[in-house]
Design an enzyme around this catalytic site. Sequence first.
Site, PDB file in Angstrom:
ATOM      1  N   ASN A   1      27.409  -2.455  34.698  1.00  0.00           N
ATOM      2  CA  ASN A   1      27.163  -2.706  33.275  1.00  0.00           C
ATOM      3  C   ASN A   1      27.703  -4.068  32.842  1.00  0.00           C
ATOM      4  OD1 ASN A   1      25.764  -0.374  32.583  1.00  0.00           O
ATOM      5  ND2 ASN A   1      27.629   0.781  32.206  1.00  0.00           N
TER       6      ASN A   1
ATOM      7  N   ASP B   1      31.724   3.385  29.668  1.00  0.00           N
ATOM      8  CA  ASP B   1      30.930   3.272  30.903  1.00  0.00           C
ATOM      9  C   ASP B   1      31.382   2.023  31.650  1.00  0.00           C
ATOM     10  OD1 ASP B   1      29.112   3.860  32.855  1.00  0.00           O
ATOM     11  OD2 ASP B   1      27.340   3.654  31.590  1.00  0.00           O
TER      12      ASP B   1
ATOM     13  N   ARG C   1      17.516  -2.213  22.211  1.00  0.00           N
ATOM     14  CA  ARG C   1      17.999  -0.922  22.714  1.00  0.00           C
ATOM     15  C   ARG C   1      17.527   0.164  21.754  1.00  0.00           C
ATOM     16  NH1 ARG C   1      19.822   0.405  27.512  1.00  0.00           N
ATOM     17  NH2 ARG C   1      21.777   1.376  26.881  1.00  0.00           N
TER      18      ARG C   1
ATOM     19  N   ASP D   1      26.347  -1.782  27.501  1.00  0.00           N
ATOM     20  CA  ASP D   1      26.331  -0.314  27.450  1.00  0.00           C
ATOM     21  C   ASP D   1      27.624   0.284  26.905  1.00  0.00           C
ATOM     22  OD1 ASP D   1      23.786  -0.402  28.359  1.00  0.00           O
ATOM     23  OD2 ASP D   1      24.176   0.425  30.333  1.00  0.00           O
TER      24      ASP D   1
ATOM     25  N   GLU E   1      27.598   2.953  24.678  1.00  0.00           N
ATOM     26  CA  GLU E   1      27.291   4.215  24.003  1.00  0.00           C
ATOM     27  C   GLU E   1      28.339   5.297  24.267  1.00  0.00           C
ATOM     28  OE1 GLU E   1      23.534   5.771  25.251  1.00  0.00           O
ATOM     29  OE2 GLU E   1      23.931   5.374  27.366  1.00  0.00           O
TER      30      GLU E   1
END
Length: 364
Positions: A238, A233, A67, A251, A253
């Site tokens: 995801n 998220d 990533r 995910d 973030e």
Amino acid sequence: MATAPRPRTSTRDPEELARRVTAWLGTRLPGAEAVGITVPASNGMSSETLLFDIEHPEPPVRSCVLRLAADPAAYTVFPEYDMARQYRTLRLVADRSDLPVPRVLWLEEDPEPLGAPFFVMEKAAGRVPPDVMPYTYEGSWLHAASDAEREHLEAATVALLARLHDQVPPREAGFLALPGEGDALRRHVTAQRAYYHWVVDGLARSPLIEAAFGRLEELWPHEPGPTVLNWGDARIGNVVYDGFDPVAVLDWEMAAPAPREVDLGWTVYLHRFFQDLTVASGQRGLPDLLRRDRVEARYARLTGHTPQDMDFYTLYAALRHAIVMLRIAYRQAHFGEVALSADPDALILHHDSLRAMVQGAYWD
């Protein structure tokens, strides 16, 4: 949604990236070679993803996911990308919960090797409900599943949120705390206001988004409830599933301390976003999946916490998503992929449903 080309997400050269990944891997695992390096077609709209295998007599894992912080030249979705923050979040969730998160291997904070910081984790085998075409459309593996299989997936996914919120001590997620004053919810919304102002800096403002912020203040919870670690998220797109069981939660973030309902509202609304698009296209979609009442009831049974003020939290989810959609539209215009509308609200795919939420008519 069905026919538009996928928006541009990077200006980087995939072949050059592959060469540099191989060179970097040798510094972390002498004698190792990165092979089969690919950029997946489903590469995200934010950070970039590369897939590769490790050739080495004793590799820590065989298949990896890298990533990489977003390319600054690609009109990024978010103003900054803190890869160390994501890496630490994955480590924390792995250490303090039984959620299936990918095993993280290396963090590289020096931008020199690939042009930006990145981390590497183990690749999870399985399948993900697609965003394009949306999993609510006919032809997706989830649409083709039986009612019982989809119910199993829903129950297992809501259980992920319950376990995350119950198991990870919020005090250990202090490095994720958002700046500003007030409680965690106030800081979360303040951060979204700042993000919106960044998105529209020098561009047309959205009357609809600004009306939604105003409506949030009218609906503000009297008691937001305890702060927990939020995934951020939290949606089925995801999650990697083996059959209909979650095997990897991806995910992180957008992870941050917030009330439980921030994640729940996002889970419910992001499904409705795809469902509404599907109905608008003339298909039935999956109206019984992740229904708000059922998600709330499942979560209450698992945690003992009955979700509160969900009109506020689903509106907040739709508002947050609208800001992201507006940024993506402005990025497409930046790269000449679309022409800007004179009405910025028209650039938000779900402007009708967001407007209905602001007016208090969406959930009727």
